[in-house]
Motif scaffolding. Structure first.
Motif, PDB file in Angstrom:
ATOM      1  N   LYS A  73       0.860  -1.197   0.000  1.00  0.00           N
ATOM      2  CA  LYS A  73       0.000   0.000   0.000  1.00  0.00           C
ATOM      3  C   LYS A  73       0.889   1.238   0.000  1.00  0.00           C
ATOM      4  O   LYS A  73       1.843   1.341   0.761  1.00  0.00           O
ATOM      5  N   GLN A  86      -2.000   6.441  -0.098  1.00  0.00           N
ATOM      6  CA  GLN A  86      -3.239   5.761   0.294  1.00  0.00           C
ATOM      7  C   GLN A  86      -3.378   5.721   1.810  1.00  0.00           C
ATOM      8  O   GLN A  86      -4.494   5.879   2.343  1.00  0.00           O
ATOM      9  N   GLU A 130      -6.490   7.320   4.010  1.00  0.00           N
ATOM     10  CA  GLU A 130      -7.282   6.546   4.948  1.00  0.00           C
ATOM     11  C   GLU A 130      -7.350   7.218   6.330  1.00  0.00           C
ATOM     12  O   GLU A 130      -8.347   7.041   7.042  1.00  0.00           O
TER      13      GLU A 130
END
Length: 267
Positions: free
Chosen positions: A257, A261, A265
């Motif tokens: 990831k 990202q 989040e």
């Protein structure tokens, strides 16, 4: 009287004249006649009677010759086989009993199975004996030469790899006492503190590493992990990761990831 005698003479010649056509006709009931002075009738009749016998004898002779030829060829083909069988039997009789059955070839000796590399328990896991032996060597060497900074770093790394967090912290502390400004050792020490359940000590060492090297990617990444996961400081984690993106815009974590990202989040 004279007429009668002439008639009688004529009547005596009649049977001979009538018998000649009977032979020529080939009837079986014809009566044979006495040969004349030339013997032509007997010769002709003899040739006619003997001709069929000559034909039968010639056919029989040809048939016999053909049969003999066939038998000769057949027997000729059998002779080599018969001679070969006889030769094999003769050789079998001459060979000793031990030579008739070949002994089974000896099986090659199998090499002993290679033993897997011995393993020894190191920490909570089984590790190759080479690693365990090296740890033992370093422990003895550092006990005799405690000022060996490289030895302490290597020992700390081996403890790190074998999951022995407390021993790794001890080795890294010795190394930092000899060389305080090693950003790599500070980062590894922070990871071991987090592994041992001490997130604040981990954050302290990550920030020390960034202070020594502001572009230390691993230190910035792990700082954000501790802040977001262990301490619940989302803003602090975003700030640390944004510094990381300025150094490496494509930075990502071990799970694949991306840092972008992760920031999204948290927001």
């Amino acid at each position: 009287m004279a007429r009668q005698s002439k008639k009688r003479k004529k009547s005596q010649k009649a049977p001979g004249r009538e018998a000649i056509p009977a032979i020529e006709s080939g009837r079986e009931d014809a009566q044979p006649v006495s040969p004349d002075s030339s013997g032509r009738q007997d010769d002709k009749s003899g040739e006619r009677c003997q001709a069929p016998h000559r034909q039968v004898n010639l056919a029989t002779c040809i048939g016999g010759m053909f049969l003999s030829l066939v038998l000769g060829v057949y027997i000729g083909t059998l002779i080599p086989d018969i001679m070969e069988v006889g030769k094999v039997r003769q050789e079998a009789k001459m060979e000793p009993a031990s030579a008739q059955v070949a002994p089974a070839p000896a099986l090659p000796e199998q090499a002993p199975a290679q033993k897997a590399e011995d393993t020894l328990p190191v920490g909570n896991m089984e590790w190759p004996a080479g690693i365990a032996a090296r740890i033992g060597e370093l422990e003895k060497a550092l006990a005799a030469r405690p000022a060996d900074n490289a030895g302490w770093i290597e020992l700390g790394n081996l403890y790190f790899d074998t999951g022995q967090a407390e021993k790794s912290i001890h080795a890294y502390e010795h190394a930092l006492a000899l060389e305080p400004g090693n950003a790599d050792v500070l980062t590894d020490l922070g990871i071991m503190y987090r592994e041992s359940g001490k997130p604040l000590k981990a954050l302290e060492n990550f920030r020390k590493a960034v202070a020594v090297n502001p572009r230390h990617v691993n230190a910035l990444f792990n700082e954000g992990v501790v802040l977001s996961t262990d301490l619940g400081d989302k803003a602090g984690a975003i700030a640390a990761w944004e510094k990381l993106l300025k150094i490496n815009p494509d930075a990502s974590g071990p799970n694949g990831k991306t840092v972008r990202q992760m920031i999204q989040e948290l927001r």
